[in-house]
Design a protein around this motif. Sequence first.
Motif, PDB file in Angstrom:
ATOM      1  N   ASN A 282       0.826  -1.207   0.000  1.00 52.05           N
ATOM      2  CA  ASN A 282       0.000   0.000   0.000  1.00 52.05           C
ATOM      3  C   ASN A 282       0.856   1.251   0.000  1.00 52.05           C
ATOM      4  OD1 ASN A 282      -2.266  -1.622   0.113  1.00 52.05           O
ATOM      5  ND2 ASN A 282      -2.509  -1.406   2.320  1.00 52.05           N
TER       6      ASN A 282
ATOM      7  N   GLN B 233       3.962   1.488  -1.098  1.00 52.23           N
ATOM      8  CA  GLN B 233       4.620   1.561  -2.396  1.00 52.23           C
ATOM      9  C   GLN B 233       3.662   2.099  -3.459  1.00 52.23           C
ATOM     10  OE1 GLN B 233       7.999   0.777  -3.070  1.00 52.23           O
ATOM     11  NE2 GLN B 233       7.435   1.931  -4.885  1.00 52.23           N
ATOM     12  N   ALA B 234       2.447   1.609  -3.457  1.00 53.77           N
ATOM     13  CA  ALA B 234       1.452   2.076  -4.426  1.00 53.77           C
ATOM     14  C   ALA B 234       1.194   3.569  -4.265  1.00 53.77           C
ATOM     15  CB  ALA B 234       0.156   1.294  -4.258  1.00 53.77           C
ATOM     16  N   HIS B 235       1.189   4.036  -3.022  1.00 52.19           N
ATOM     17  CA  HIS B 235       0.938   5.450  -2.772  1.00 52.19           C
ATOM     18  C   HIS B 235       2.058   6.322  -3.338  1.00 52.19           C
ATOM     19  CE1 HIS B 235      -1.056   8.785  -0.797  1.00 52.19           C
ATOM     20  NE2 HIS B 235       0.132   9.196  -0.408  1.00 52.19           N
TER      21      HIS B 235
ATOM     22  N   ASP C  26       4.147   5.516  -5.698  1.00 52.92           N
ATOM     23  CA  ASP C  26       4.121   5.367  -7.157  1.00 52.92           C
ATOM     24  C   ASP C  26       3.124   6.354  -7.771  1.00 52.92           C
ATOM     25  OD1 ASP C  26       6.046   3.348  -7.194  1.00 52.92           O
ATOM     26  OD2 ASP C  26       4.555   1.732  -7.217  1.00 52.92           O
ATOM     27  N   LYS C  27       1.974   6.525  -7.118  1.00 56.58           N
ATOM     28  CA  LYS C  27       0.954   7.465  -7.604  1.00 56.58           C
ATOM     29  C   LYS C  27       1.437   8.904  -7.505  1.00 56.58           C
ATOM     30  CE  LYS C  27      -2.997   4.559  -6.482  1.00 56.58           C
ATOM     31  NZ  LYS C  27      -4.150   4.364  -5.598  1.00 56.58           N
ATOM     32  N   LEU C  28       2.225   9.211  -6.472  1.00 51.14           N
ATOM     33  CA  LEU C  28       2.741  10.578  -6.317  1.00 51.14           C
ATOM     34  C   LEU C  28       3.582  10.991  -7.517  1.00 51.14           C
ATOM     35  CD1 LEU C  28       3.908  10.782  -2.594  1.00 51.14           C
ATOM     36  CD2 LEU C  28       1.860  11.779  -3.620  1.00 51.14           C
TER      37      LEU C  28
ATOM     38  N   LYS D 122       3.353  10.120 -10.555  1.00 51.59           N
ATOM     39  CA  LYS D 122       2.493  10.435 -11.699  1.00 51.59           C
ATOM     40  C   LYS D 122       1.674  11.695 -11.468  1.00 51.59           C
ATOM     41  CE  LYS D 122       2.247   5.606 -12.939  1.00 51.59           C
ATOM     42  NZ  LYS D 122       1.495   4.381 -12.876  1.00 51.59           N
ATOM     43  N   ARG D 123       1.330  11.966 -10.229  1.00 51.90           N
ATOM     44  CA  ARG D 123       0.433  13.075  -9.892  1.00 51.90           C
ATOM     45  C   ARG D 123       1.126  14.438  -9.854  1.00 51.90           C
ATOM     46  NH1 ARG D 123      -1.685  12.915  -4.060  1.00 51.90           N
ATOM     47  NH2 ARG D 123      -0.296  14.638  -3.721  1.00 51.90           N
TER      48      ARG D 123
ATOM     49  N   ALA E  83      10.461   5.179  -5.488  1.00 50.16           N
ATOM     50  CA  ALA E  83       9.694   5.240  -6.726  1.00 50.16           C
ATOM     51  C   ALA E  83      10.357   6.269  -7.619  1.00 50.16           C
ATOM     52  CB  ALA E  83       8.247   5.649  -6.443  1.00 50.16           C
TER      53      ALA E  83
END
Length: 121
Positions: free
Chosen positions: A4, A6-8, A10-12, A14-15, A35
């Motif tokens: 969870n 790591q996924a968070h 990773d999204k940063l 891109k965002r 990331a």
Amino acid sequence: MTTNLQAHIDKLIKRVDGLEAVLITDRDGVIILQASGENASSKLLEPILSNTFVVASDQASKLGLKKNHNSAVQLFPLVLSLVADAEANTGVLMDLGNELKPLTDVIIAAISEQKPKDDEQ
């Protein structure tokens, strides 16, 4: 749990415009989470980056510049490194540090639980 986190981060990547890499390390530069964007250099993910900050901060305090408790957000004993290009918005990056604080608190709690207690040694 780690998935969870790591996924968070990773999204940063891109965002946030201009954000190239996010590293969460310990004071010795051991990478806990990382990331990077598609165009980021692999050198951005080298643990020497955060380790160098820690050493420089400690040395500055010895020169009479007072103890540097943080550069933006207090995450001790972790080091959060946000690497961004020159056009990235510094205010947004500072907010990311604050946004990641609850996530890093989970890591800090896990690290604290794994340390042997003085009476157990």
